[in-house]
Scaffold this motif. Structure first.
Motif, PDB file in Angstrom:
ATOM      1  N   HIS A 173       0.805  -1.217   0.000  1.00 39.18           N
ATOM      2  CA  HIS A 173       0.000   0.000   0.000  1.00 39.18           C
ATOM      3  C   HIS A 173       0.839   1.268   0.000  1.00 39.18           C
ATOM      4  O   HIS A 173       0.315   2.371  -0.156  1.00 39.18           O
ATOM      5  CB  HIS A 173      -0.964  -0.001   1.194  1.00 39.18           C
ATOM      6  CG  HIS A 173      -0.293   0.073   2.526  1.00 39.18           C
ATOM      7  ND1 HIS A 173       0.306  -1.015   3.118  1.00 39.18           N
ATOM      8  CD2 HIS A 173      -0.116   1.108   3.387  1.00 39.18           C
ATOM      9  CE1 HIS A 173       0.807  -0.668   4.282  1.00 39.18           C
ATOM     10  NE2 HIS A 173       0.571   0.617   4.477  1.00 39.18           N
ATOM     11  N   ARG A 174       2.159   1.122   0.159  1.00 39.79           N
ATOM     12  CA  ARG A 174       3.030   2.296   0.156  1.00 39.79           C
ATOM     13  C   ARG A 174       3.929   2.361  -1.082  1.00 39.79           C
ATOM     14  O   ARG A 174       4.812   3.210  -1.147  1.00 39.79           O
ATOM     15  CB  ARG A 174       3.901   2.307   1.418  1.00 39.79           C
ATOM     16  CG  ARG A 174       3.099   2.515   2.702  1.00 39.79           C
ATOM     17  CD  ARG A 174       4.019   2.573   3.896  1.00 39.79           C
ATOM     18  NE  ARG A 174       3.260   2.780   5.137  1.00 39.79           N
ATOM     19  CZ  ARG A 174       3.797   2.770   6.347  1.00 39.79           C
ATOM     20  NH1 ARG A 174       5.104   2.531   6.477  1.00 39.79           N
ATOM     21  NH2 ARG A 174       3.054   2.973   7.418  1.00 39.79           N
ATOM     22  N   ARG A 175       3.727   1.484  -2.016  1.00 41.78           N
ATOM     23  CA  ARG A 175       4.635   1.414  -3.162  1.00 41.78           C
ATOM     24  C   ARG A 175       4.298   2.407  -4.267  1.00 41.78           C
ATOM     25  O   ARG A 175       5.126   2.714  -5.109  1.00 41.78           O
ATOM     26  CB  ARG A 175       4.631  -0.003  -3.754  1.00 41.78           C
ATOM     27  CG  ARG A 175       5.279  -1.017  -2.856  1.00 41.78           C
ATOM     28  CD  ARG A 175       5.632  -2.287  -3.592  1.00 41.78           C
ATOM     29  NE  ARG A 175       6.433  -3.160  -2.737  1.00 41.78           N
ATOM     30  CZ  ARG A 175       7.226  -4.122  -3.179  1.00 41.78           C
ATOM     31  NH1 ARG A 175       7.317  -4.354  -4.484  1.00 41.78           N
ATOM     32  NH2 ARG A 175       7.939  -4.849  -2.338  1.00 41.78           N
ATOM     33  N   GLY A 176       3.070   2.861  -4.317  1.00 43.78           N
ATOM     34  CA  GLY A 176       2.676   3.718  -5.427  1.00 43.78           C
ATOM     35  C   GLY A 176       2.550   2.949  -6.724  1.00 43.78           C
ATOM     36  O   GLY A 176       2.851   3.459  -7.806  1.00 43.78           O
ATOM     37  N   GLY A 220      -9.110   5.201  -3.778  1.00 48.11           N
ATOM     38  CA  GLY A 220      -7.651   5.184  -3.703  1.00 48.11           C
ATOM     39  C   GLY A 220      -7.069   6.492  -3.199  1.00 48.11           C
ATOM     40  O   GLY A 220      -6.271   6.497  -2.240  1.00 48.11           O
ATOM     41  N   PRO A 221      -7.425   7.618  -3.816  1.00 49.66           N
ATOM     42  CA  PRO A 221      -6.926   8.900  -3.299  1.00 49.66           C
ATOM     43  C   PRO A 221      -7.288   9.141  -1.836  1.00 49.66           C
ATOM     44  O   PRO A 221      -6.475   9.648  -1.059  1.00 49.66           O
ATOM     45  CB  PRO A 221      -7.590   9.924  -4.220  1.00 49.66           C
ATOM     46  CG  PRO A 221      -7.819   9.185  -5.495  1.00 49.66           C
ATOM     47  CD  PRO A 221      -8.144   7.778  -5.082  1.00 49.66           C
ATOM     48  N   ARG A 222      -8.518   8.787  -1.458  1.00 49.82           N
ATOM     49  CA  ARG A 222      -8.928   8.986  -0.060  1.00 49.82           C
ATOM     50  C   ARG A 222      -8.068   8.128   0.872  1.00 49.82           C
ATOM     51  O   ARG A 222      -7.635   8.579   1.929  1.00 49.82           O
ATOM     52  CB  ARG A 222     -10.403   8.606   0.114  1.00 49.82           C
ATOM     53  CG  ARG A 222     -11.360   9.617  -0.481  1.00 49.82           C
ATOM     54  CD  ARG A 222     -11.422  10.888   0.351  1.00 49.82           C
ATOM     55  NE  ARG A 222     -12.178  10.706   1.586  1.00 49.82           N
ATOM     56  CZ  ARG A 222     -12.141  11.520   2.621  1.00 49.82           C
ATOM     57  NH1 ARG A 222     -11.355  12.588   2.581  1.00 49.82           N
ATOM     58  NH2 ARG A 222     -12.880  11.297   3.684  1.00 49.82           N
ATOM     59  N   ALA A 223      -7.806   6.869   0.447  1.00 47.08           N
ATOM     60  CA  ALA A 223      -7.027   5.967   1.287  1.00 47.08           C
ATOM     61  C   ALA A 223      -5.586   6.441   1.447  1.00 47.08           C
ATOM     62  O   ALA A 223      -4.935   6.136   2.452  1.00 47.08           O
ATOM     63  CB  ALA A 223      -7.050   4.557   0.702  1.00 47.08           C
ATOM     64  N   SER A 224      -5.103   7.203   0.466  1.00 48.35           N
ATOM     65  CA  SER A 224      -3.727   7.700   0.532  1.00 48.35           C
ATOM     66  C   SER A 224      -3.634   9.072   1.189  1.00 48.35           C
ATOM     67  O   SER A 224      -2.566   9.683   1.203  1.00 48.35           O
ATOM     68  CB  SER A 224      -3.113   7.754  -0.867  1.00 48.35           C
ATOM     69  OG  SER A 224      -3.842   8.631  -1.702  1.00 48.35           O
ATOM     70  N   GLY A 225      -4.775   9.584   1.708  1.00 46.64           N
ATOM     71  CA  GLY A 225      -4.739  10.813   2.492  1.00 46.64           C
ATOM     72  C   GLY A 225      -5.307  12.045   1.842  1.00 46.64           C
ATOM     73  O   GLY A 225      -5.312  13.121   2.446  1.00 46.64           O
ATOM     74  N   THR A 266      -4.860   7.264  -8.526  1.00 46.18           N
ATOM     75  CA  THR A 266      -3.803   7.285  -7.512  1.00 46.18           C
ATOM     76  C   THR A 266      -2.483   7.793  -8.076  1.00 46.18           C
ATOM     77  O   THR A 266      -1.495   7.873  -7.338  1.00 46.18           O
ATOM     78  CB  THR A 266      -3.586   5.879  -6.934  1.00 46.18           C
ATOM     79  OG1 THR A 266      -3.121   5.006  -7.981  1.00 46.18           O
ATOM     80  CG2 THR A 266      -4.884   5.316  -6.349  1.00 46.18           C
ATOM     81  N   PRO A 308      -0.197   6.385 -10.157  1.00 50.03           N
ATOM     82  CA  PRO A 308       0.821   5.396  -9.780  1.00 50.03           C
ATOM     83  C   PRO A 308       2.169   5.668 -10.438  1.00 50.03           C
ATOM     84  O   PRO A 308       2.243   6.127 -11.583  1.00 50.03           O
ATOM     85  CB  PRO A 308       0.224   4.081 -10.286  1.00 50.03           C
ATOM     86  CG  PRO A 308      -0.659   4.482 -11.435  1.00 50.03           C
ATOM     87  CD  PRO A 308      -1.251   5.803 -11.011  1.00 50.03           C
TER      88      PRO A 308
END
Length: 343
Positions: free
Chosen positions: A69-72, A95-100, A146, A148
């Protein structure tokens, strides 16, 4: 633009040892037979599998020990697997929400991603009202939202019908731009449409790698020949073609191997002309197979695709003798350099 991918995936228990480099704006198609190691490579790059050894580097970031989940890394698989309780727009915004990202930013990125793949009009729809092609384009938008640093496409059109594949390929072409992309596919048309380069895996190793037009036009591995629809034979280059290892010669107007050198030759099986007493190397028929409305005649290493009427008229059957000729204009002869030859 993100940096390129440099990966060495070593998974001894699966007999996989693969070096893979993808430039910052390059799409590489990873192809090979079932069990060759393609899924292992994807899982290792996505962070779903921890390789026993090696390294995964994306730009200046070492991702070997980084959680998924931190790899992008964006992953589009065979199935869209959208959240059934969320609208299309909220699926893509997840996805964007989960990444902050804040709610407004997430909604914006969702709208931009849906528009980029041509499904903005589906934003308020529920996933269970979408066709397979629509759902897969939403899945691509979800990965795009996201932003990526690496995009993994794991047979993204294999579950779709022919009509839907064309629309999804167009969305994939948008998604792959500006980032390193790995495409796993069994579809040569998809590889040609999307990939700059093709890497062939066989038995957990890279069998050959090169520009798509080279690998498909002048294959050096058994799988690449099959993937491109060509017949691959081995022998020694002559001034006018190739002397086959199993006897006989094929003429060629496009030979690039110096006479006397080990050489490969490729031709399309529909160009081959079988006969009982005509020209061409003599072989014994080993198998007859139905093939897209034709009959595939296998005679040793030589293959010919003919109509049912032709096969019947020649009374072809396993164990019978046959000669197989190929027009010189249809045979390409070249040196087997730059790759391991897998037989």
């Amino acid at each position: 633009m993100t940096g390129g991918l440099h990966a060495h995936v070593v998974v001894p228990e699966r007999a996989v040892d693969v070096h893979l480099d993808i430039a910052a704006d390059e799409c590489v198609a990873l192809v090979g037979p079932n069990g060759a190691g393609k899924s292992t490579v994807v899982e290792a790059l996505a962070g779903l599998l921890r390789p026993r050894a090696g390294e995964v580097r994306l730009g200046d970031r070492v991702l070997t020990d980084t959680p998924a989940h931190r790899r992008g890394v964006g992953l589009v698989a065979q199935r869209a697997d959208l959240f059934p309780h969320l609208s299309v727009a909220r699926n893509v915004a997840y996805g964007p929400r989960a990444s902050g990202a804040g709610s407004r930013e997430a909604r914006h990125r969702s709208a931009v991603a849906l528009a980029a793949v041509g499904v903005a009009g589906l934003a308020d729809r529920a996933p269970d009202t979408l066709s397979g092609g629509q759902a897969q384009r939403v899945a691509i938008a979800r990965a795009l939202a996201t932003d990526p640093a690496l995009l993994l496409l794991d047979e993204p059109t294999s579950a779709l019908d022919v009509d839907a594949r064309a629309e999804v390929r167009a969305a994939l072409a948008t998604a792959r731009a500006g980032r390193p992309t790995l495409l796993v596919t069994h579809d040569p048309l998809e590889a040609v449409a999307l990939a700059d380069r093709i890497v062939v895996l066989e038995d957990g190793r890279v069998a050959e790698s090169g520009p798509a037009e080279v690998v498909l036009g002048r294959p050096r591995s058994a799988f690449a020949a099959s993937f491109s629809g060509l017949v691959l034979v081995r022998g020694t280059a002559t001034a006018g073609g190739i002397a086959l290892d199993d006897g006989g010669e094929l003429s060629s107007d496009t030979g690039t191997a110096p006479p006397g050198r080990a050489a490969l030759a490729a031709y399309h099986p529909t160009a081959a002309v079988p006969s009982r007493t005509g020209a061409g190397p003599a072989r014994t028929v080993t198998a007859l197979e139905p093939r897209d409305g034709l009959v595939r005649v296998r005679a040793g290493e030589l293959v010919a695709d003919v109509t049912v009427a032709t096969a019947t008229a020649l009374r072809l059957a396993p164990g019978e003798s046959v000669r197989i000729a190929v027009p010189a204009s249809e045979v390409v002869v070249y040196e087997p350099t730059g790759a391991r030859i897998a037989g």
